[in-house]
Design a protein around this motif. Structure first.
Motif: not given
Length: 365
Positions: A177-200
């Motif tokens: 019955g009271k407001p609820m504090e909300l903190m959320y993260m979808c925490h996705v742990n992909f593999a570390f790949v040497p030489g990979a390119e991170l494209i954004q």
């Protein structure tokens, strides 16, 4: 029309037990030697494994023979009350009442109460929507504390025939019955790949890629580490490729902002492997306004979490509250979060590269 199949921990045994089959789609239950029950959803190209009674955690994912998950000392999930006790998973739901790495002024567990929380029920859904047939695993947690918060949460995992991308979802309803504090993260742990390119979908400039200045308690900084942070703050493009593996021992964390979005309001990010294929992740920044990048390559853990969509940054409750990053959910209020992610073969990766490039141009307009 959606068909629902209830799941029970007692169905999990040492040998895999098939509980659903339709065409190429299959679902099997099994139990690890540690006692953790697991559900594997599979299609013709691969599989995703979820822990339905342990936070709805995604333990592993593999498509076209490519393992998507981080490497660690955990060869299987272990009973734990906090994520550090079983940190070898592909993805977990971080939050929900508290989130991030606690600072000295915080009293919450790292990444909150939800990652390893006990689920009271789980089930499969088989149905069809505008995108076609789907198989979905859903869990439910009724979290209630006397004189405290009360919420109902549903983590989910959705896989479709022939697809190498799948959906992670989280729905939450404030039953207090009271407001609820909300903190959320979808925490996705992909593999570390040497030489990979991170494209954004944004340029590698300090305005769009900010290195974390705060040093968490589990990292012991020295002069070289602090100098590296200064250098990355001036030139974040240095981490656009994972060519300098030593750069990420200790970890590095970045905050992405101003990511371009498509006509559906989604942004897209990709880790392109040297082989030309890659890993991808898509989400709506209007629902998850923050994007964190966490890269670690030490002797014990190797992970390229190149996109962690979230409602807040991971500096702990007190710091995020001061920043105004703690969301309030009114009594009876609901929130829903969805992330599409997984593997792309070379053709699909090239197509995604073109899409992201067009969004990067739009982010500068």
């Amino acid at each position: 029309m959606i068909a629902t199949i209830p799941l029970h921990p007692g169905l999990c045994g040492e040998a895999p037990r098939e509980v659903f089959r339709a065409g190429e789609m299959r679902a099997t239950l099994h139990r690890y030697p540690t006692g953790i029950g697991a559900l594997r959803l599979a299609n013709a190209r691969g599989m995703v494994e979820v822990l339905p009674w342990m936070g709805g955690m995604i333990w592993s994912a593999c498509f076209d023979g490519v393992d998507l998950a981080m490497t660690s000392g955990f060869d299987m999930p272990r009973p734990a009350t906090g994520i550090g006790g079983t940190y070898g998973c592909f993805a977990f739901h971080s939050g929900l009442l508290r989130n991030g790495v606690p600072a000295a002024e915080d009293d919450h567990a790292a990444h909150g109460e939800f990652p390893c929380a006990e689920m009271r029920s789980a089930w499969l859904e088989w149905g069809e929507d505008a995108e076609g047939p789907f198989l979905r695993a859903v869990s439910e947690r009724d979290h209630v504390v006397g004189f405290g918060p009360h919420y109902l949460a549903h983590p989910s995992l959705t896989l479709r025939p022939g697809a190498t991308l799948f959906d992670i979802g989280l729905g939450v309803e404030n039953r207090s019955g009271k407001p609820m504090e909300l903190m959320y993260m979808c925490h996705v742990n992909f593999a570390f790949v040497p030489g990979a390119e991170l494209i954004q979908a944004a340029p590698y400039t300090p305005e769009h890629v900010t290195v974390r200045r705060a040093v968490p308690a589990h990292v012991t900084p020295d002069a070289d580490y602090l100098a590296l942070i200064d250098d990355l703050a001036r030139d974040p493009a240095r981490m656009a490729r994972l060519d300098e593996s030593a750069l990420y021992d200790p970890e590095q964390v970045f905050y992405l902002s101003g990511l371009g979005t498509d006509a559906r309001g989604e942004t897209h990010l990709m880790l392109r492997r040297p082989e030309g294929d890659g890993f991808a992740l898509s989400y709506r920044p209007d629902a998850l306004p923050h994007c964190v990048r966490w890269i670690l390559n030490d002797p014990d853990q190797k992970v390229a979490a190149f996109a962690l969509p979230s409602t807040c940054q991971p500096e702990g409750y007190a710091a995020e509250r001061r920043k105004g990053h703690v969301r309030l959910l009114p009594p009876g209020g609901r929130a829903a979060f969805a992330v599409r992610l997984g593997y792309l073969d070379r053709t699909a990766a090239a197509r995604m590269d073109r899409t992201i490039s067009s969004l990067t141009i739009s982010s500068l307009a």
